[in-house]
Write an enzyme that holds these catalytic residues in place. Structure first.
Site, mmCIF file in Angstrom:
data_model
loop_
_atom_site.group_PDB
_atom_site.id
_atom_site.type_symbol
_atom_site.label_atom_id
_atom_site.label_comp_id
_atom_site.label_asym_id
_atom_site.label_seq_id
_atom_site.Cartn_x
_atom_site.Cartn_y
_atom_site.Cartn_z
ATOM 1 N N SER A 3 25.090 79.443 21.298
ATOM 2 C CA SER A 3 25.975 79.241 22.773
ATOM 3 C C SER A 3 27.425 79.978 22.511
ATOM 4 C CB SER A 3 25.913 77.823 22.952
ATOM 5 O OG SER A 3 27.094 77.521 23.613
ATOM 6 N N LYS A 37 29.187 83.938 23.356
ATOM 7 C CA LYS A 37 30.396 84.059 24.436
ATOM 8 C C LYS A 37 31.599 84.692 23.590
ATOM 9 C CE LYS A 37 30.259 79.552 25.054
ATOM 10 N NZ LYS A 37 30.259 78.054 25.403
ATOM 11 N N HIS A 56 37.583 79.683 18.477
ATOM 12 C CA HIS A 56 36.800 78.648 19.303
ATOM 13 C C HIS A 56 36.681 77.301 18.341
ATOM 14 C CE1 HIS A 56 33.897 78.195 22.702
ATOM 15 N NE2 HIS A 56 33.506 77.351 22.030
ATOM 16 N N ASP A 76 24.269 80.827 29.104
ATOM 17 C CA ASP A 76 24.916 79.868 28.402
ATOM 18 C C ASP A 76 25.286 78.570 29.603
ATOM 19 O OD1 ASP A 76 25.947 78.323 26.116
ATOM 20 O OD2 ASP A 76 27.908 78.505 27.307
ATOM 21 N N ARG A 106 21.326 71.062 28.213
ATOM 22 C CA ARG A 106 21.597 70.245 27.027
ATOM 23 C C ARG A 106 22.189 69.110 27.096
ATOM 24 N NH1 ARG A 106 24.388 74.567 23.658
ATOM 25 N NH2 ARG A 106 24.634 72.789 22.025
HETATM 26 N N1 URA Z 1 30.695 74.428 22.250
HETATM 27 C C1 URA Z 1 30.050 75.637 23.057
HETATM 28 O O1 URA Z 1 30.702 76.576 23.772
HETATM 29 N N2 URA Z 1 28.760 75.542 22.947
HETATM 30 C C2 URA Z 1 28.200 74.654 22.309
HETATM 31 O O2 URA Z 1 26.744 74.505 22.223
HETATM 32 C C3 URA Z 1 28.856 73.542 21.673
HETATM 33 C C4 URA Z 1 30.315 73.552 21.766
#
Ligand code: URA
Length: 408
Positions: A182, A186, A81, A160, A167
């Site tokens: 977050s 995931k 990620h 999320d 946010r």
């Molecule tokens: N990417 C994400 O999935 N969540 C965040 O809070 C910031 C970047």
């Protein structure tokens, strides 16, 4: 009382698991207003969270939806990620490299918001490419070709989705505890056994200092320990756009150039090699030297590129139908010298102004517009040399060249 929880965090006190669970789930159920959740998020943003609070929040996020399990289908599922950047098309390059080295890749990606792009938007610039695979389709495809790149399913951490949207409009995106929970929720709900996080630092990223990046890295590794997931992090620069292209179809073209061995000499190539080598090493339990050899072999023999084509075909895409606008403007050097800076944030803003990114979630993207840089940092230039090409549809006022490039 809801307001007591907000006040507790405002005063910098530690919230219990039950308080976090109650507050966030009440919001998901529609029993807490946006302004109340925004107040709590801002209090978290300003006062931070203890590790225990972040672990609690991550658990609440994971428990809000389904948790995928690839046991019996994939031996070791390695996921990656990025915290987001300008011109970051690494997933398009590394997913096929890693899969072609025999490490299965199930990548669930997101859309871009603000100046940072999203893998799903880039892939949707390929006509027909489906980003809404069901769990059953994901499993069938991973068994067949060992690679899937799709959007997050609706049931994957629904918490999320609602919190991130809030946010984004409440100035609370760059909070380290909120980013950590977050992303990690995931990755864990997505069934990863091992996780590689590319933490971007610079003016085109959520985090601007090394200290913040190191703290995020520490926190994510700690969350991983609780769920017995190996987590590795790479901290990479986001003061300069990644690669030459910014904009969806242009970025797919650039990713294909790297996979075909056409572009091997820039920051994008270097980062893709580092990320894919680390993923292959984690997935196969081999040294980084051995993994690097496999990665280079796969690129040189064209296997990674073939895997990319297989992926696009399997998900219904037609790579021949990648549209880039014919309307081109150029930005030319206004003095002789050496390029000292290419400003990531300013190019991010320019790409959004062109229509390649969204200001609000509902905005429609123009996949065919964007920017192609024709020079890199360190290049010598003369007055009149083309520094960048702008592919556009709607007319916009180009920013002053000095905000985009520094020539010394
Ligand atoms: N990417 C994400 O999935 N969540 C965040 O809070 C910031 C970047």
């Amino acid at each position: 009382m809801i307001v007591d929880i907000i006040n507790k965090k405002r005063l910098g006190e530690e919230l219990t698991y039950n308080e976090i669970d109650k507050f966030f789930n009440a919001y998901l159920d529609g029993n807490i207003k946006d302004y109340q959740m925004s107040a709590l998020l801002m209090a978290i943003c300003i006062n931070g969270m203890t590790d225990e609070e972040v672990f609690a929040l991550t658990k609440v996020f994971i428990d809000s939806g389904e948790v995928l399990d690839f046991d019996g289908i994939i031996d070791t599922m390695v996921d990656k990620h990025s915290t987001g950047g300008i011109g970051d098309k690494t997933t398009l390059v590394i997913a096929p490299i890693v899969a072609s080295c025999g490490v299965p890749v199930v990548k669930m990606s997101g859309r871009g918001l603000g100046y940072t792009g999203g893998t799903i938007d880039k892939l949707e610039s390929i006509k027909g490419y489906r980003t809404d695979l069901t769990d059953e389709e994901i499993i069938a495809q991973i068994k067949k070709i060992g690679i899937v790149v799709t959007g997050q399913t609706a049931d994957l951490v629904p918490m999320d989705k609602v919190i991130y949207a809030l946010r984004d409009v409440s100035g609370t995106v760059s909070s380290i505890p909120l980013i950590a929970s977050s992303i990690m929720s995931k990755k864990i709900a997505g069934g990863a056994d091992k996780i590689l996080i590319d933490i971007k630092v610079g003016n085109g990223a959520l985090l601007t200092t090394m200290e913040e990046a190191e703290e995020l890295s520490r926190l994510m590794i700690e969350i991983g320990k609780i769920y017995q997931k190996e987590v590795k992090t790479i901290i990479s620069d986001m003061n300069t756009p990644l690669g030459y292209c910014i904009g969806n179809a242009l970025e797919v073209e650039e990713a294909m150039d790297i996979l075909r061995g056409k572009e091997i000499n820039n920051n994008l190539y270097d980062l893709c090699i580092e990320l894919s080598t680390t993923m292959v090493s984690m997935g196969k339990g081999i040294s980084k030297d051995e993994a690097l050899e496999e990665v280079k072999n796969s690129l040189n023999k064209g296997r990674a590129y073939q895997k990319f084509l297989e992926l696009v075909k399997a998900q219904g895409g037609n790579i021949e139908q990648l549209e880039v606008s014919d309307n081109i403007l150029t930005i030319k050097a206004d003095k002789n010298g050496t390029i000292n800076k290419i400003d990531a944030l300013e190019f991010g803003k320019l790409s959004v102004a062109l229509g390649a990114g969204r200001v609000e979630k509902k905005d429609k993207i123009d996949f065919s517009v964007g920017i192609r840089l024709t020079k890199s940092i360190g290049d010598k230039v003369k007055i009149g040399d083309v520094l960048a090409k702008i592919y556009y549809h709607k007319k916009i006022d180009l920013p002053n060249i000095d905000t985009l490039f520094e020539i010394i």
